[in-house]
Design a protein around this motif. Sequence first.
Motif, PDB file in Angstrom:
ATOM      1  N   UNK A 100     -61.232  50.285 -71.252  1.00 55.10           N
ATOM      2  CA  UNK A 100     -59.960  49.783 -71.476  1.00 55.10           C
ATOM      3  C   UNK A 100     -58.978  50.732 -71.952  1.00 55.10           C
ATOM      4  N   UNK A 101     -57.789  50.776 -71.210  1.00 56.45           N
ATOM      5  CA  UNK A 101     -56.764  51.705 -71.436  1.00 56.45           C
ATOM      6  C   UNK A 101     -55.614  51.277 -72.602  1.00 56.45           C
ATOM      7  N   UNK A 102     -55.134  51.991 -73.408  1.00 58.34           N
ATOM      8  CA  UNK A 102     -54.318  51.392 -74.252  1.00 58.34           C
ATOM      9  C   UNK A 102     -52.819  51.078 -73.625  1.00 58.34           C
ATOM     10  N   UNK A 103     -52.295  50.011 -73.910  1.00 60.26           N
ATOM     11  CA  UNK A 103     -50.970  49.421 -73.503  1.00 60.26           C
ATOM     12  C   UNK A 103     -50.161  49.091 -74.620  1.00 60.26           C
ATOM     13  N   UNK A 104     -48.955  49.752 -74.755  1.00 56.74           N
ATOM     14  CA  UNK A 104     -48.190  49.386 -75.833  1.00 56.74           C
ATOM     15  C   UNK A 104     -47.670  47.960 -76.238  1.00 56.74           C
ATOM     16  N   UNK A 105     -47.793  47.557 -77.146  1.00 59.52           N
ATOM     17  CA  UNK A 105     -47.329  46.132 -77.487  1.00 59.52           C
ATOM     18  C   UNK A 105     -48.601  45.249 -77.367  1.00 59.52           C
ATOM     19  N   UNK A 106     -49.968  45.425 -76.962  1.00 63.04           N
ATOM     20  CA  UNK A 106     -50.897  44.882 -76.697  1.00 63.04           C
ATOM     21  C   UNK A 106     -52.159  45.329 -77.437  1.00 63.04           C
ATOM     22  N   UNK A 107     -53.100  44.211 -78.029  1.00 63.71           N
ATOM     23  CA  UNK A 107     -54.180  44.858 -78.403  1.00 63.71           C
ATOM     24  C   UNK A 107     -55.082  45.347 -77.378  1.00 63.71           C
ATOM     25  N   UNK A 108     -56.417  46.015 -77.488  1.00 65.35           N
ATOM     26  CA  UNK A 108     -57.293  46.292 -76.575  1.00 65.35           C
ATOM     27  C   UNK A 108     -57.897  45.164 -76.068  1.00 65.35           C
ATOM     28  N   UNK A 109     -58.021  44.014 -76.846  1.00 63.49           N
ATOM     29  CA  UNK A 109     -58.725  42.834 -76.358  1.00 63.49           C
ATOM     30  C   UNK A 109     -57.906  41.894 -75.292  1.00 63.49           C
ATOM     31  N   UNK A 110     -56.427  42.038 -75.454  1.00 68.14           N
ATOM     32  CA  UNK A 110     -55.571  41.487 -74.556  1.00 68.14           C
ATOM     33  C   UNK A 110     -55.531  42.161 -73.298  1.00 68.14           C
ATOM     34  N   UNK A 111     -55.731  43.493 -73.330  1.00 64.55           N
ATOM     35  CA  UNK A 111     -55.504  44.284 -72.299  1.00 64.55           C
ATOM     36  C   UNK A 111     -56.797  44.163 -71.452  1.00 64.55           C
ATOM     37  N   UNK A 112     -57.964  44.015 -72.043  1.00 61.07           N
ATOM     38  CA  UNK A 112     -59.318  43.889 -71.344  1.00 61.07           C
ATOM     39  C   UNK A 112     -59.381  42.325 -70.855  1.00 61.07           C
ATOM     40  N   UNK A 113     -58.462  41.587 -71.380  1.00 57.89           N
ATOM     41  CA  UNK A 113     -58.529  40.083 -70.827  1.00 57.89           C
ATOM     42  C   UNK A 113     -57.495  40.045 -69.243  1.00 57.89           C
ATOM     43  N   UNK A 114     -56.660  40.944 -69.488  1.00 58.74           N
ATOM     44  CA  UNK A 114     -55.877  41.158 -68.375  1.00 58.74           C
ATOM     45  C   UNK A 114     -56.613  41.656 -67.137  1.00 58.74           C
ATOM     46  N   UNK A 115     -57.532  42.453 -67.406  1.00 61.61           N
ATOM     47  CA  UNK A 115     -58.352  43.003 -66.576  1.00 61.61           C
ATOM     48  C   UNK A 115     -59.158  41.984 -65.902  1.00 61.61           C
ATOM     49  N   UNK A 116     -59.783  41.179 -66.682  1.00 61.76           N
ATOM     50  CA  UNK A 116     -60.814  40.063 -66.482  1.00 61.76           C
ATOM     51  C   UNK A 116     -59.900  39.177 -65.440  1.00 61.76           C
ATOM     52  N   UNK A 117     -58.568  38.604 -65.808  1.00 61.05           N
ATOM     53  CA  UNK A 117     -57.895  37.703 -65.153  1.00 61.05           C
ATOM     54  C   UNK A 117     -57.475  38.457 -63.613  1.00 61.05           C
ATOM     55  N   UNK A 118     -57.180  39.827 -63.695  1.00 61.03           N
ATOM     56  CA  UNK A 118     -57.010  40.162 -62.511  1.00 61.03           C
ATOM     57  C   UNK A 118     -58.163  40.257 -61.610  1.00 61.03           C
ATOM     58  N   UNK A 119     -59.161  40.353 -62.070  1.00 60.58           N
ATOM     59  CA  UNK A 119     -60.276  40.307 -61.027  1.00 60.58           C
ATOM     60  C   UNK A 119     -60.734  38.924 -60.911  1.00 60.58           C
ATOM     61  N   UNK A 120     -60.342  38.031 -61.279  1.00 65.05           N
ATOM     62  CA  UNK A 120     -60.578  36.605 -61.127  1.00 65.05           C
ATOM     63  C   UNK A 120     -59.524  36.275 -60.045  1.00 65.05           C
ATOM     64  N   UNK A 121     -58.197  36.835 -60.342  1.00 67.75           N
ATOM     65  CA  UNK A 121     -57.164  36.508 -59.271  1.00 67.75           C
ATOM     66  C   UNK A 121     -57.420  36.993 -57.975  1.00 67.75           C
ATOM     67  N   UNK A 122     -58.128  38.197 -58.060  1.00 70.61           N
ATOM     68  CA  UNK A 122     -58.473  38.855 -56.694  1.00 70.61           C
ATOM     69  C   UNK A 122     -59.625  38.173 -55.915  1.00 70.61           C
ATOM     70  N   UNK A 123     -60.088  37.419 -56.642  1.00 67.87           N
ATOM     71  CA  UNK A 123     -61.488  36.584 -56.116  1.00 67.87           C
ATOM     72  C   UNK A 123     -62.737  37.404 -56.003  1.00 67.87           C
ATOM     73  N   UNK A 124     -62.781  38.143 -57.107  1.00 69.86           N
ATOM     74  CA  UNK A 124     -63.901  38.984 -57.303  1.00 69.86           C
ATOM     75  C   UNK A 124     -64.886  38.519 -58.344  1.00 69.86           C
ATOM     76  N   UNK A 125     -64.555  37.804 -59.166  1.00 71.50           N
ATOM     77  CA  UNK A 125     -65.179  37.031 -60.260  1.00 71.50           C
ATOM     78  C   UNK A 125     -64.954  35.513 -60.080  1.00 71.50           C
TER      79      UNK A 125
END
Length: 542
Positions: free
Chosen positions: A462-487
Amino acid sequence: MILEQEAMAMIAVQVVLEKLASFVAEETRFLGGVRGGIVELQDDLYSMKSFLQDAEERSESDQGLRAWVKQVRDVAYDAEDILEEFMLRFAQSHGTGFIHYLRNSYRSIRKVSARHRLAVQLQSIKARVKAISERRNAFSLNRMDMPSTSSATVEKWHDSRLAALYLDEADVVGIENPKHLLVSWLVEGEEKLSSISVVGMGGLGKTTLVKKVYDSHPIRRSFDTHSWVTVSKSFASTELLRVALQWFLVTANETVPDNLQSMTDLQLIDALRNYLRGRRYVIVLDDVWTVNAWETIKYAFPDCNCGSRIIFTTRSSNLAESVENASHVYELQALPENEAWTLFCMKAFRGEHKAVCPPELEEMSRNILRKCEGLPLAIVAIGGLLSKKKNEGLEWKKVHDCLAAELKSNNDLGSLRRILQLSYDDLPYYLKQCYLYLSVFPEDYLIKRMKLIRLWMVERFVEEKQGFTMEEVAEEYLNELVNRSLIQVVEMNYFNRVKTCRVHDLMREIIQMKSREESFVMIANGTRINKNEKVRRLSIHE
């Protein structure tokens, strides 16, 4: 493909760079003269990372380059091992008292020896880095400027889609209800220009469904002119516009201009707008991967308040929602069990009377079908493969137990493998490592959101993203994989967030295969592990 190897090598380099920076910052006082070697290695790895980031934009298939990428990945992994070992040895300890003093004195003596060993190992790593760089220069890097889409790739891609476009009605099951629904959305409704998106993972039959709708009598009667454009990942706006115009003219039995091939984007847009003005048209944009594909050509399709429609097929639910003039989004679902069984028997037992499964093969057939999880392309491909084998339990059991190997090497499953793997290929490098990591989980395992997020964080994915916690960035990753129909989402919580999820069995087979190829994850499930294989992560199943 070389793309995945380049991406995984870049991931390995990125992890090492992070650890090098941490090592230099926290352990400087222990490194002494070794620090210069660390910094030089860091610079070398940064250069490699830049090269690999450029390389990831291409899908060139080159055995020499493939070998080079593997060497980069291996040296990055070895550097990571050395650094982690010494970070552990040089970790500061706290405490008081005589015993603690003796312990610290002993550790200091050992650190002198460890520092010397680190210097020797660093020199070895640096020598390997230098040799790898020299080999790269020997590869004639002019090839790196070549277009990303080779003729072989284009040919394979077209081969994968042609079957979906020209399936007979008799070979398709389970599309009648969605077909009627899509036809009603297209024919009825408001007069302004609107769009319909059909969304789902690769292999669900989006193209097949929409082609049946597009060819249906109600659509042919209700619209003045029709066009079908296959977009794909590597699209060129000029080509999309040219194909769209050509289809409109040909289907309306009108003359195609002689200068069509030489027309510019602006000329093509003007020609399309002039032709479509006052007409009720329908255009299919098949296999759209990014909203940019639509943004580059949207001005060619005017809204004449004639009830015109645009149909998108895509794997991305985000894209479906972001397109302007969107009126409907249809999420295509997997085939229910009874329809999946009908399709499987049609393909696997086409030589049998009425395509009936022999009783002695029914249990094994259903086990194989379960792995397809209602994915029509998988059912057709695997059923077709089985139809060429003897109707013996042992032959079918081999397919069931060695499906990953069959996916990798059997030509009969080539289209299935390519279509499923396209979704993985399209991921940015930071999502590739997160997705490959899912191969550590056993078949049908329900993955909890927070467990997965914490594992990704611990692995430094998980890469650091200004203004977001690491947990929030990781959840973005998860949601993107869901939106891409991979999960696949199994359960949502009260706050409409993913609670548990899973990976489709066939995608799991593919990422397990990729993980082993890239030395990313090794699965211990009774299969033999070669002693020469590098094992970065070991997941023990059963």
